[in-house]
Design a protein around this motif. Structure first.
Motif, PDB file in Angstrom:
ATOM      1  N   ALA A   1       0.806  -1.212   0.000  1.00 53.45           N
ATOM      2  CA  ALA A   1       0.000   0.000   0.000  1.00 53.45           C
ATOM      3  C   ALA A   1       0.843   1.268   0.000  1.00 53.45           C
ATOM      4  O   ALA A   1       0.534   2.230  -0.701  1.00 53.45           O
ATOM      5  CB  ALA A   1      -0.917   0.002   1.217  1.00 53.45           C
ATOM      6  N   ASP A   2       1.902   1.289   0.787  1.00 51.62           N
ATOM      7  CA  ASP A   2       2.699   2.511   0.886  1.00 51.62           C
ATOM      8  C   ASP A   2       4.111   2.159   1.356  1.00 51.62           C
ATOM      9  O   ASP A   2       4.444   0.991   1.519  1.00 51.62           O
ATOM     10  CB  ASP A   2       2.038   3.505   1.854  1.00 51.62           C
ATOM     11  CG  ASP A   2       1.638   2.843   3.150  1.00 51.62           C
ATOM     12  OD1 ASP A   2       2.245   1.822   3.494  1.00 51.62           O
ATOM     13  OD2 ASP A   2       0.713   3.335   3.818  1.00 51.62           O
ATOM     14  N   LEU A   3       4.907   3.191   1.598  1.00 51.11           N
ATOM     15  CA  LEU A   3       6.291   2.948   1.983  1.00 51.11           C
ATOM     16  C   LEU A   3       6.398   2.255   3.330  1.00 51.11           C
ATOM     17  O   LEU A   3       7.285   1.437   3.543  1.00 51.11           O
ATOM     18  CB  LEU A   3       7.075   4.265   2.004  1.00 51.11           C
ATOM     19  CG  LEU A   3       7.701   4.708   0.689  1.00 51.11           C
ATOM     20  CD1 LEU A   3       8.488   5.979   0.888  1.00 51.11           C
ATOM     21  CD2 LEU A   3       8.611   3.630   0.117  1.00 51.11           C
ATOM     22  N   ASP A   4       5.463   2.581   4.265  1.00 50.68           N
ATOM     23  CA  ASP A   4       5.529   1.935   5.586  1.00 50.68           C
ATOM     24  C   ASP A   4       5.338   0.431   5.455  1.00 50.68           C
ATOM     25  O   ASP A   4       6.077  -0.364   6.024  1.00 50.68           O
ATOM     26  CB  ASP A   4       4.454   2.518   6.509  1.00 50.68           C
ATOM     27  CG  ASP A   4       4.765   3.962   6.844  1.00 50.68           C
ATOM     28  OD1 ASP A   4       5.955   4.316   6.776  1.00 50.68           O
ATOM     29  OD2 ASP A   4       3.832   4.726   7.132  1.00 50.68           O
TER      30      ASP A   4
ATOM     31  N   GLN B   1       9.239   6.784  -9.045  1.00 51.06           N
ATOM     32  CA  GLN B   1       8.516   7.968  -8.594  1.00 51.06           C
ATOM     33  C   GLN B   1       7.148   7.571  -8.074  1.00 51.06           C
ATOM     34  O   GLN B   1       6.555   6.628  -8.544  1.00 51.06           O
ATOM     35  CB  GLN B   1       8.311   8.937  -9.764  1.00 51.06           C
ATOM     36  CG  GLN B   1       9.528   9.757 -10.082  1.00 51.06           C
ATOM     37  CD  GLN B   1       9.304  10.643 -11.284  1.00 51.06           C
ATOM     38  OE1 GLN B   1       8.190  10.758 -11.775  1.00 51.06           O
ATOM     39  NE2 GLN B   1      10.375  11.260 -11.749  1.00 51.06           N
ATOM     40  N   GLY B   2       6.636   8.330  -7.112  1.00 54.16           N
ATOM     41  CA  GLY B   2       5.290   8.095  -6.619  1.00 54.16           C
ATOM     42  C   GLY B   2       5.291   7.480  -5.231  1.00 54.16           C
ATOM     43  O   GLY B   2       6.251   7.601  -4.479  1.00 54.16           O
ATOM     44  N   ASN B   3       4.174   6.808  -4.915  1.00 53.31           N
ATOM     45  CA  ASN B   3       4.062   6.145  -3.625  1.00 53.31           C
ATOM     46  C   ASN B   3       4.838   4.840  -3.638  1.00 53.31           C
ATOM     47  O   ASN B   3       5.065   4.269  -4.696  1.00 53.31           O
ATOM     48  CB  ASN B   3       2.592   5.817  -3.332  1.00 53.31           C
ATOM     49  CG  ASN B   3       1.781   7.070  -3.124  1.00 53.31           C
ATOM     50  OD1 ASN B   3       2.145   7.917  -2.312  1.00 53.31           O
ATOM     51  ND2 ASN B   3       0.706   7.202  -3.871  1.00 53.31           N
ATOM     52  N   GLY B   4       5.216   4.366  -2.443  1.00 56.53           N
ATOM     53  CA  GLY B   4       5.829   3.044  -2.352  1.00 56.53           C
ATOM     54  C   GLY B   4       4.816   2.015  -2.820  1.00 56.53           C
ATOM     55  O   GLY B   4       3.663   2.028  -2.373  1.00 56.53           O
ATOM     56  N   ARG B   5       5.184   1.164  -3.759  1.00 58.63           N
ATOM     57  CA  ARG B   5       4.167   0.295  -4.347  1.00 58.63           C
ATOM     58  C   ARG B   5       4.559  -1.174  -4.365  1.00 58.63           C
ATOM     59  O   ARG B   5       3.694  -2.038  -4.221  1.00 58.63           O
ATOM     60  CB  ARG B   5       3.897   0.781  -5.794  1.00 58.63           C
ATOM     61  CG  ARG B   5       2.748   0.132  -6.492  1.00 58.63           C
ATOM     62  CD  ARG B   5       1.449   0.271  -5.736  1.00 58.63           C
ATOM     63  NE  ARG B   5       1.061   1.646  -5.541  1.00 58.63           N
ATOM     64  CZ  ARG B   5       0.353   2.078  -4.494  1.00 58.63           C
ATOM     65  NH1 ARG B   5      -0.035   1.242  -3.563  1.00 58.63           N
ATOM     66  NH2 ARG B   5       0.058   3.345  -4.366  1.00 58.63           N
ATOM     67  N   TYR B   6       5.819  -1.477  -4.552  1.00 64.02           N
ATOM     68  CA  TYR B   6       6.202  -2.874  -4.715  1.00 64.02           C
ATOM     69  C   TYR B   6       7.442  -3.185  -3.903  1.00 64.02           C
ATOM     70  O   TYR B   6       8.301  -2.320  -3.702  1.00 64.02           O
ATOM     71  CB  TYR B   6       6.487  -3.191  -6.194  1.00 64.02           C
ATOM     72  CG  TYR B   6       5.268  -3.720  -6.906  1.00 64.02           C
ATOM     73  CD1 TYR B   6       4.924  -5.069  -6.812  1.00 64.02           C
ATOM     74  CD2 TYR B   6       4.457  -2.893  -7.653  1.00 64.02           C
ATOM     75  CE1 TYR B   6       3.814  -5.565  -7.449  1.00 64.02           C
ATOM     76  CE2 TYR B   6       3.336  -3.379  -8.292  1.00 64.02           C
ATOM     77  CZ  TYR B   6       3.022  -4.721  -8.187  1.00 64.02           C
ATOM     78  OH  TYR B   6       1.923  -5.212  -8.812  1.00 64.02           O
TER      79      TYR B   6
END
Lengths: 384, 421
Positions: free
Chosen positions: A288-291, A335-340
């Motif tokens: 979902a995100d970087l966390d 670039q962008g949100n943490g995704r994978y």
């Protein structure tokens, strides 16, 4: 969410009287104009033989449904995933652009590798519309005629498996591939541990592999599992997602003991253990995100199975322009949100163009048992 | 009391002047001034060093990944770097030799050996600095192209027209001898027909071999002829002029849309110079939103050209379309720029007022059987061989090319000192 100003609504009405209802889900005039154009094209295609009145009624109905928040992809019945047009139906998650970007990026990395196994096996867990294996194959087949590939998509939902089969046939008919790749979709529950009692109605992942005579070992494991925590579901998802997309594909199953974040992460330990089971060399997991990426990367590191771990943002092919460039020792790219989260083992490193890093671990002698141990290491390729 | 004898004024002024006056063509002295010495201008040397540094950086960069543009640059700079190395080596050995000679403790036998070596090293150094200067001279951007030679009679009436025909035959013979493919694109007589042999009013010769523009660039200008024309009845020598125009010929098909991978092409864009922006979903993205945004925006950073496409629902399709549009826009801009440059060349070569006998670049004098080029100051006496496009013409053209090169070097040095200020 800020209110849409009356001036904007008036302006939209002066352009087209169907635009104001579309402003509700789109929020922007430009996006609303695009959607209206696509809806109009769709209506013209569907009712091409009918008269103009039927077409106008159809278009009005579509616009009203869209105004209620129904995703455009369900209304038009399709979404573009990379180069592919994937059919979408209510009850199955709509493929996301970010997923396409990362999967295409991975496939492009892999297809540049000099040496690939004669049969490259790609396993996709929680496949939904089946878009991931189809796109991976599309990207791979574009340049690598020498590599045969095998794909297996697994989903718990019957509708999803049906839709995935439908998409498979449609894409193969459209693209007229000439290679001898095999793609299959089967129904199974990823979360059931194969070593538990098997009393649920759904077969576990291992049982499904055996039953459908699929090979037990896979090279690449990709998964876009449900990853939204219950609190995130009510705060970060849009209304259109909550009301119209299947909860099954978004929220991990309820568990009374788990905390909120733990419930969001339910799938990852299972996915990583399946990766070990099938001896996956490259693992790509959506988060979902970087966390959450951080938590999953830590989990993968603790599994002590992988030789490298990396975090990808939404658009991994773009240069990273934001902080952080490194997350607790894991490089962050794109670039962008943490995704994978991408994990690889030494055998998979050359496929990704990474250097093989030798593990500089010297275990103390006390860790070694004097008892002879019998570890069965199956050869990585089993003749079928 | 001694009385100074009367001296005539002209004799008095004679004393102040040297007895033997040097006979020099002042207009032509440039040729022997530059770059024959072993010294090299500091600005040029600094430029060579900076190129060598850049070359090293590029080589390191290419070791990590291929990039068509840097590879091309690397190839261009290779010559400079190797000649700079040669020059530095020669310079070093010269310094060592001189220090050896000036050292009083040197053994006399060694001294004689060193002074022997000194002469050869000097010539080596001179050669090295000569070739360094040559390799540093910027190659004309169109030098690799084929060219068009346009001949038009200037002042002098029908005699000029006859001489224009002579020049045309001279160039044709020259191309024949050097195995260049030359085609006559246009040939028009004074009386409007295309019959050969009659005084011509306009001729365009296309030399199709690559590099022809670099070779014939030196021919552009007004060519003056001094002879007794065939039409003259009283035996007077006339002076007439023919203007020669040399233009690079750009083949459109070589710059087609299909070869946009080729860095030479108008349609080529270095992907690194383009910033790609895709419309991102607001908020968390991923499973949290199902956006229908598919807009793609490309920005070509060197020219600040922006292309945004949002027609299709598929982002890759939009991206493809945006790239196509960006390519054609940049190609259009480049083509316009090139056409402007061509127009500038045309204007600079032949101002309408510059067609007279005065602004000549070369004189063909029949009476003295000589050909003089006024830019390089070269005079040759084998007029017939020149008019037959023989090796004497080669010699003249070569001298003009080296003169042009020196002008280029001087301009470059001036530019560099300007940049330093």
């Amino acid at each position: 969410m800020p209110r849409i100003s009356n001036a904007l609504i008036r302006h939209a009405r002066s352009i087209d009287k169907l635009l104001p209802p579309l402003l509700r889900p789109c929020r922007e005039l430009r996006a609303a104009q695009n959607e209206l154009r696509w809806l109009r094209e769709h209506a013209a295609k569907v009712a091409s033989t009918r008269n103009a009145k039927v077409r106008d009624t159809l278009l009005r109905n579509l616009v009203l449904e869209r105004a209620k928040g129904k995703p455009l992809q369900y209304l038009l019945g399709s979404e573009y995933f990379g180069d592919l047009q994937i059919t979408c139906r209510p009850g199955v998650l709509i493929p996301r652009q970010e997923t396409a970007a990362s999967v295409a990026y991975l496939a492009r990395l892999v297809r540049q590798a000099e040496e690939l196994p004669p049969e490259l096996r790609v396993l996709d867990l929680c496949t939904g519309t089946g878009c991931i294996p189809l796109l991976f194959h599309d990207e791979l087949a574009a340049t690598r005629k020498d590599v045969r590939s095998r794909y297996l998509g697994i989903d718990i939902s019957r509708d999803a498996v049906h839709l995935a089969h439908y998409n498979l046939q449609k894409v193969w008919r459209q693209k007229a591939y000439a290679d001898k790749s095999v793609t299959a979709f089967v129904q199974a529950d990823v979360l059931i541990d194969p070593f538990d009692d098997q009393n649920a109605g759904m077969p576990c992942f291992k049982a499904a592999l055996n039953h459908y005579r699929q090979p037990p070992f896979w090279d690449i494991l990709i998964s876009n599992p449900p990853y939204i925590s219950p609190s995130g579901y009510w705060s970060t998802t849009t209304r259109s997602v909550r009301l119209f997309e299947p909860e099954l594909a978004l929220l991990p199953p309820p568990n009374p003991d788990a905390s909120d974040t733990e419930r969001g992460d339910v799938f990852y330990p299972r996915l990583l253990s399946i990766a070990q089971h099938v001896e996956a060399k490259v693992v790509l997991l959506e988060v979902a995100d970087l966390d959450q990426a951080h938590r999953v990367a830590r989990l993968a590191q603790d599994a002590d199975f992988f030789d490298g771990i990396e975090v990808w943002r939404d658009w991994p092919d773009q240069p990273n322009d934001a902080e952080p460039v490194e997350l607790d020792g894991f490089p962050v790219i794109g670039q962008g949100n943490g995704r994978y989260v991408l994990c690889w083992r030494a055998q998979g490193a050359p496929w990704l163009g990474k250097d093989v890093v030798a593990k500089a671990e010297t275990e103390p002698l006390s860790h070694y048992s004097l008892q002879p141990t019998f570890i069965y290491r199956p050869p990585s390729k089993i003749p079928l | 009391m001694t009385v100074a004898p009367w001296i005539c004024r002209s004799c008095l002024s004679r004393i102040s002047r040297p007895l033997i006056r040097q006979r020099l063509r002042y207009q032509s002295t440039a040729a022997c001034k530059v770059s024959t010495s072993e010294s090299i201008s500091p600005a040029l040397l600094a430029r060579a060093r900076s190129i060598a540094r850049e070359h090293k950086g590029l080589a390191d960069k290419l070791a990590n990944g291929f990039d068509a543009r840097s590879a091309k640059k690397l190839g261009e700079h290779g010559g400079v770097v190797s000649t700079l190395k040669e020059w530095e080596k020669a310079n070093e050995s010269l310094r060592e030799l001189t220090s050896l000679i000036h050292d009083p403790t040197t053994d006399p036998e060694l001294l004689s050996l060193a002074s022997e070596d000194l002469a050869t090293t000097r010539t080596q150094l001179a050669d090295a600095s000569q070739s360094l200067t040559t390799s540093l001279v910027p190659v004309h951007p169109f030098a690799h192209l084929p060219c068009l030679i346009e001949l038009r009679p200037g002042a002098g009436g029908s005699e000029a027209a006859i001489f224009a025909g002579d020049l045309l035959r001279m160039y044709q013979a020259f191309c024949n001898r050097n195995n260049f493919r030359a085609t006559l694109l246009k040939y028009e007589n004074a009386d409007g027909t295309t019959e050969a042999g009659v005084p011509l009013s306009e001729a365009i010769l296309e030399v199709e071999s690559g590099g022809a523009y670099g070779l014939f660039r030196c021919e552009a200008g007004v060519h003056r002829v001094q002879r007794v024309p065939a039409t003259e009845t009283k035996g007077r020598t006339h002076t007439s002029a023919v203007s020669v125009l040399v233009l690079p010929s750009v083949q459109e098909n070589s710059l087609g849309e299909e070869d946009f991978e080729d860095p030479e092409s108008d349609y080529y864009i270095d992907p690194k110079e383009v910033r790609v922006d895709v419309m991102r979903a607001r908020g968390a993205g991923g499973q949290h939103v199902n956006t229908t945004e598919s807009a793609v925006r490309l920005t070509h950073m060197p020219t600040n050209t922006v292309v945004a496409i949002q027609d299709a629902r598929s982002q890759p399709k939009n991206k493809e379309k945006a790239w196509r549009l960006l390519r054609s826009r940049l190609a259009q801009a480049r083509r316009e720029k090139r056409e402007e440059e061509m127009a500038a060349i045309r204007r600079s070569v032949v101002g309408v007022a510059k067609m007279g006998r005065g602004d000549k670049v070369r004189t063909y004098n029949w009476g003295q059987q000589r050909v003089t080029d006024h830019r390089s100051g070269t005079t040759v006496h084998d007029l017939d061989d020149v008019m037959e496009g023989g090796q004497t013409l080669d010699k003249v053209m070569e001298s003009v090319r080296s003169w042009l090169m020196e002008r280029d070097v001087e301009a470059m040095i001036a530019e560099e000192t300007d940049a330093k200020k």
